[in-house]
Design an enzyme around this catalytic site. Structure first.
Site, PDB file in Angstrom:
ATOM      1  N   GLY A  12      43.762  64.433  44.379  1.00 19.18           N
ATOM      2  CA  GLY A  12      42.925  65.300  44.366  1.00 19.18           C
ATOM      3  C   GLY A  12      41.679  65.587  44.428  1.00 19.18           C
ATOM      4  O   GLY A  12      41.711  64.492  46.344  1.00 19.18           O
ATOM      5  N   THR A  37      46.700  70.009  39.696  1.00 21.13           N
ATOM      6  CA  THR A  37      45.692  70.425  41.048  1.00 21.13           C
ATOM      7  C   THR A  37      45.619  69.679  42.392  1.00 21.13           C
ATOM      8  O   THR A  37      45.083  70.598  43.678  1.00 21.13           O
ATOM      9  CB  THR A  37      44.311  70.617  40.504  1.00 21.13           C
ATOM     10  OG1 THR A  37      44.057  69.195  39.650  1.00 21.13           O
ATOM     11  CG2 THR A  37      44.302  71.559  39.565  1.00 21.13           C
ATOM     12  N   VAL A  59      49.576  60.713  33.787  1.00 26.15           N
ATOM     13  CA  VAL A  59      48.870  59.897  33.008  1.00 26.15           C
ATOM     14  C   VAL A  59      48.982  59.638  31.541  1.00 26.15           C
ATOM     15  O   VAL A  59      48.354  58.594  30.906  1.00 26.15           O
ATOM     16  CB  VAL A  59      47.291  59.144  33.807  1.00 26.15           C
ATOM     17  CG1 VAL A  59      47.655  59.423  35.046  1.00 26.15           C
ATOM     18  CG2 VAL A  59      46.207  60.633  32.915  1.00 26.15           C
ATOM     19  N   THR A  92      45.466  65.095  29.166  1.00 30.78           N
ATOM     20  CA  THR A  92      45.410  63.725  29.578  1.00 30.78           C
ATOM     21  C   THR A  92      43.399  63.540  29.888  1.00 30.78           C
ATOM     22  O   THR A  92      44.541  62.104  30.031  1.00 30.78           O
ATOM     23  CB  THR A  92      45.251  64.708  30.816  1.00 30.78           C
ATOM     24  OG1 THR A  92      46.068  65.746  31.254  1.00 30.78           O
ATOM     25  CG2 THR A  92      44.838  64.044  32.748  1.00 30.78           C
ATOM     26  N   LYS A 105      43.559  46.477  30.718  1.00 34.26           N
ATOM     27  CA  LYS A 105      43.741  45.280  29.576  1.00 34.26           C
ATOM     28  C   LYS A 105      44.839  44.336  30.024  1.00 34.26           C
ATOM     29  O   LYS A 105      44.767  42.532  29.151  1.00 34.26           O
ATOM     30  CB  LYS A 105      43.550  45.609  27.994  1.00 34.26           C
ATOM     31  CG  LYS A 105      43.686  44.665  26.346  1.00 34.26           C
ATOM     32  CD  LYS A 105      43.455  44.859  25.751  1.00 34.26           C
ATOM     33  CE  LYS A 105      43.587  44.130  24.627  1.00 34.26           C
ATOM     34  NZ  LYS A 105      44.844  44.240  23.613  1.00 34.26           N
ATOM     35  N   TYR A 145      37.554  70.242  27.195  1.00 35.40           N
ATOM     36  CA  TYR A 145      37.332  69.516  28.403  1.00 35.40           C
ATOM     37  C   TYR A 145      35.887  68.597  28.432  1.00 35.40           C
ATOM     38  O   TYR A 145      36.268  67.582  28.426  1.00 35.40           O
ATOM     39  CB  TYR A 145      36.962  70.049  29.706  1.00 35.40           C
ATOM     40  CG  TYR A 145      36.818  69.487  32.051  1.00 35.40           C
ATOM     41  CD1 TYR A 145      37.087  69.208  31.982  1.00 35.40           C
ATOM     42  CD2 TYR A 145      35.599  68.875  31.560  1.00 35.40           C
ATOM     43  CE1 TYR A 145      37.373  68.082  33.633  1.00 35.40           C
ATOM     44  CE2 TYR A 145      34.628  68.428  32.896  1.00 35.40           C
ATOM     45  CZ  TYR A 145      35.988  67.855  33.647  1.00 35.40           C
ATOM     46  OH  TYR A 145      35.477  67.076  34.163  1.00 35.40           O
ATOM     47  N   LYS A 149      36.549  64.195  27.160  1.00 37.55           N
ATOM     48  CA  LYS A 149      36.114  63.106  28.235  1.00 37.55           C
ATOM     49  C   LYS A 149      34.691  62.337  27.937  1.00 37.55           C
ATOM     50  O   LYS A 149      34.930  61.568  27.603  1.00 37.55           O
ATOM     51  CB  LYS A 149      35.091  64.314  29.254  1.00 37.55           C
ATOM     52  CG  LYS A 149      35.769  65.146  30.544  1.00 37.55           C
ATOM     53  CD  LYS A 149      36.265  63.755  32.086  1.00 37.55           C
ATOM     54  CE  LYS A 149      36.764  64.264  32.584  1.00 37.55           C
ATOM     55  NZ  LYS A 149      37.430  63.426  33.770  1.00 37.55           N
ATOM     56  N   THR A 175      30.213  68.284  42.656  1.00 40.67           N
ATOM     57  CA  THR A 175      30.441  67.796  44.020  1.00 40.67           C
ATOM     58  C   THR A 175      31.196  68.634  44.714  1.00 40.67           C
ATOM     59  O   THR A 175      32.290  69.313  44.223  1.00 40.67           O
ATOM     60  CB  THR A 175      31.060  66.064  44.077  1.00 40.67           C
ATOM     61  OG1 THR A 175      29.961  65.478  42.849  1.00 40.67           O
ATOM     62  CG2 THR A 175      31.064  65.605  44.900  1.00 40.67           C
ATOM     63  N   ARG A 186      35.227  77.745  41.702  1.00 43.68           N
ATOM     64  CA  ARG A 186      33.511  76.687  41.576  1.00 43.68           C
ATOM     65  C   ARG A 186      32.511  77.129  42.767  1.00 43.68           C
ATOM     66  O   ARG A 186      33.227  78.109  43.272  1.00 43.68           O
ATOM     67  CB  ARG A 186      33.844  75.322  42.501  1.00 43.68           C
ATOM     68  CG  ARG A 186      34.768  74.579  40.779  1.00 43.68           C
ATOM     69  CD  ARG A 186      34.696  73.499  41.309  1.00 43.68           C
ATOM     70  NE  ARG A 186      35.373  72.479  40.924  1.00 43.68           N
ATOM     71  CZ  ARG A 186      36.003  71.487  41.014  1.00 43.68           C
ATOM     72  NH1 ARG A 186      35.012  69.861  40.730  1.00 43.68           N
ATOM     73  NH2 ARG A 186      37.103  70.537  41.328  1.00 43.68           N
TER      74      ARG A 186
HETATM   75  N1  LIG Z   1      34.249  67.563  41.217  1.00 44.78           N
HETATM   76  C1  LIG Z   1      33.686  67.607  40.597  1.00 44.78           C
HETATM   77  O1  LIG Z   1      32.436  68.249  40.683  1.00 44.78           O
HETATM   78  C2  LIG Z   1      33.196  66.480  38.820  1.00 44.78           C
HETATM   79  C3  LIG Z   1      32.329  67.009  38.381  1.00 44.78           C
HETATM   80  C4  LIG Z   1      32.111  66.143  37.411  1.00 44.78           C
HETATM   81  C5  LIG Z   1      33.628  65.209  37.295  1.00 44.78           C
HETATM   82  N2  LIG Z   1      34.622  65.679  37.915  1.00 44.78           N
HETATM   83  C6  LIG Z   1      36.170  64.442  37.422  1.00 44.78           C
HETATM   84  O2  LIG Z   1      36.330  63.930  38.702  1.00 44.78           O
HETATM   85  C7  LIG Z   1      38.121  63.700  38.456  1.00 44.78           C
HETATM   86  C8  LIG Z   1      38.473  64.330  39.946  1.00 44.78           C
HETATM   87  O3  LIG Z   1      37.934  65.960  40.151  1.00 44.78           O
HETATM   88  P1  LIG Z   1      38.121  66.812  41.111  1.00 44.78           P
HETATM   89  O4  LIG Z   1      36.764  67.496  41.339  1.00 44.78           O
HETATM   90  O5  LIG Z   1      38.711  66.107  42.312  1.00 44.78           O
HETATM   91  O6  LIG Z   1      39.576  67.907  40.654  1.00 44.78           O
HETATM   92  P2  LIG Z   1      40.379  67.741  41.020  1.00 44.78           P
HETATM   93  O7  LIG Z   1      41.468  68.640  40.189  1.00 44.78           O
HETATM   94  O8  LIG Z   1      40.770  68.220  42.404  1.00 44.78           O
HETATM   95  O9  LIG Z   1      41.171  65.819  40.869  1.00 44.78           O
HETATM   96  C9  LIG Z   1      41.984  66.150  39.374  1.00 44.78           C
HETATM   97  C10 LIG Z   1      42.958  65.322  40.038  1.00 44.78           C
HETATM   98  O10 LIG Z   1      44.041  64.224  39.322  1.00 44.78           O
HETATM   99  C11 LIG Z   1      45.545  64.857  39.381  1.00 44.78           C
HETATM  100  N3  LIG Z   1      45.805  65.328  37.594  1.00 44.78           N
HETATM  101  C12 LIG Z   1      45.365  66.328  36.882  1.00 44.78           C
HETATM  102  N4  LIG Z   1      46.070  65.605  35.259  1.00 44.78           N
HETATM  103  C13 LIG Z   1      47.136  64.662  35.791  1.00 44.78           C
HETATM  104  C14 LIG Z   1      47.405  63.743  34.511  1.00 44.78           C
HETATM  105  N5  LIG Z   1      48.022  63.938  33.657  1.00 44.78           N
HETATM  106  N6  LIG Z   1      48.465  63.230  35.359  1.00 44.78           N
HETATM  107  C15 LIG Z   1      48.180  62.652  36.526  1.00 44.78           C
HETATM  108  N7  LIG Z   1      47.745  63.063  37.709  1.00 44.78           N
HETATM  109  C16 LIG Z   1      46.552  63.997  37.201  1.00 44.78           C
HETATM  110  C17 LIG Z   1      45.510  66.789  39.923  1.00 44.78           C
HETATM  111  O11 LIG Z   1      46.459  66.592  40.089  1.00 44.78           O
HETATM  112  C18 LIG Z   1      44.622  66.195  40.903  1.00 44.78           C
HETATM  113  O12 LIG Z   1      44.835  65.985  41.718  1.00 44.78           O
HETATM  114  C19 LIG Z   1      38.075  64.602  37.250  1.00 44.78           C
HETATM  115  O13 LIG Z   1      38.146  63.554  35.931  1.00 44.78           O
HETATM  116  C20 LIG Z   1      36.889  65.339  36.985  1.00 44.78           C
HETATM  117  O14 LIG Z   1      37.074  65.438  36.217  1.00 44.78           O
HETATM  118  C21 LIG Z   1      34.616  66.232  38.970  1.00 44.78           C
END
Ligand SMILES: NC(=O)c1ccc[n+]([C@@H]2O[C@H](COP(=O)([O-])OP(=O)(O)OC[C@H]3O[C@@H](n4cnc5c(N)ncnc54)[C@H](O)[C@@H]3O)[C@@H](O)[C@H]2O)c1
Length: 313
Positions: A12, A37, A59, A92, A105, A145, A149, A175, A186
């Site tokens: 991701g 994604t 996962v 997830t 663990k 979501y 979380k 971010t 976004r």
């Molecule tokens: N980017 C931001 O601004 C932001 C802000 C707050 C929290 N986060 C958290 O950071 C993490 C990464 O976010 P990101 O922006 O890189 O988003 P993203 O969607 O690019 O990355 C998430 C990744 O998780 C993978 N994924 C989704 N469901 C899955 C599953 N069941 N099993 C395995 N892989 C799975 C997707 O394919 C993707 O590669 C997320 O947990 C998100 O909630 C991101």
């Protein structure tokens, strides 16, 4: 022997930068992703590196691997993606957390959770300190979501209290940077893609509402610092950039950097959009000796470069 690190969501946006950083630091890195994604192209430059391995895995199913540290990032992060299959989103977050905590663990690994500022919901406190419990709707369209979380955080702290796991919980605020999904809805990616395609730049509301944005390199630096902290430090800890910009300022900056002739158009604000969100990062400054260093202009320039190449493909 090098430390072995598992990054879930490794293909991701954030995960790909984290994998690259960890490989550069000499770790053996296993990226796990179901490609919902995420994309292989995000980690293409790592694929020939013997220190990196990418595994297709969801996962929500258990995983048996030998690792020393786990960064749990797997979860779609933008409303368009997490609302597409809300039940899977909650699974997830919750089943994913249970599976990764179970793994931690078993193999006695340290585990970091990518939590979110959405924990705070539509906050009544500005900026939000970690001690604020949030104001979250449990039955709305964002709840899969937000509540997923929140439950993941609960699980992290219960595994810590009940089983003595070494946990780190990071609450990430907006971010941006290269490898963002071009159509994730976004604001930063929207504005850049609209400007580069010569389409109107859409602002929801009058453009005076503010947001704060952290450049990805700053966030990854904070992740690695948090992972390296003393076992007594669990978080939750806010990570983000507190500098606020109005949507109008952001649109103007994107237009300037892209030299775009796109007009700015205004549309009504969606009803569930939080009015303002800004991190209070005093704890991160104190515990991690960390503060974001990349300016919005520099970060946007690097992100525009990425989208320019991506759109040309
Ligand atoms: N980017 C931001 O601004 C932001 C802000 C707050 C929290 N986060 C958290 O950071 C993490 C990464 O976010 P990101 O922006 O890189 O988003 P993203 O969607 O690019 O990355 C998430 C990744 O998780 C993978 N994924 C989704 N469901 C899955 C599953 N069941 N099993 C395995 N892989 C799975 C997707 O394919 C993707 O590669 C997320 O947990 C998100 O909630 C991101």
């Amino acid at each position: 022997m090098e430390k072995r690190v598992l990054v879930t969501g490794g293909a991701g946006f954030l995960g790909s930068h984290l994998c690259a950083r960890l490989v550069k630091e000499g770790y053996e890195v296993l990226g796990v992703d179901n490609f919902y994604t995420g994309r292989r192209r995000n980690v293409a430059s790592l694929m020939t590196n013997p220190a990196f391995e990418l595994m297709r895995h969801d996962v929500t199913f258990p995983l048996y691997v030998e690792v020393d540290e786990i960064y749990n990032l797997a979860c779609p992060a933008s409303p368009i993606h997490y609302q597409f299959d809300p039940v899977q989103t909650t699974k997830t977050s919750v089943h994913g957390a249970i599976n990764m905590l179970g793994l931690a663990k078993r193999v006695k690994a340290k585990i970091l959770q990518a939590s979110t500022s959405e924990i705070y919901g539509d906050p009544s406190v500005h900026p939000q300190p970690e001690s604020y419990w949030g104001n979250v709707n449990p039955i709305g369209t964002r709840s899969c979501y937000d509540e997923g979380k929140r439950c993941a955080e609960t699980l992290f702290f219960d595994y810590h209290r009940q089983h003595g796991l070494k946990i780190k919980v990071a609450r990430i605020f907006n971010t941006y940077g290269p490898n963002m999904h071009p159509h994730d809805g976004r604001v930063v990616s929207n504005f850049i893609v609209q400007a580069l395609s010569g389409n109107p730049i859409t602002i929801y509301g009058d453009g005076s509402q503010t947001r704060s944005f952290c450049y990805v390199d700053d966030l990854i630096e904070a992740f690695t610092r948090l992972m390296a902290t003393d076992d007594a430090i669990t978080g939750p800890i806010n990570l983000g950039n507190p500098n606020e910009f109005s949507m109008l300022e952001l649109a103007e900056e994107v237009r300037r950097i892209t030299s775009s002739k796109s007009n700015i158009v205004f549309k009504p604000l969606p009803s569930d959009d939080p009015a303002q969100r800004q991190p209070d990062i005093r704890l991160a400054k104190q515990l991690l000796n960390w503060t974001p260093t990349v300016s919005l202009r520099d970060g946007l320039e690097r992100t525009v470069d990425y989208f320019r190449r991506r759109l040309a493909d």
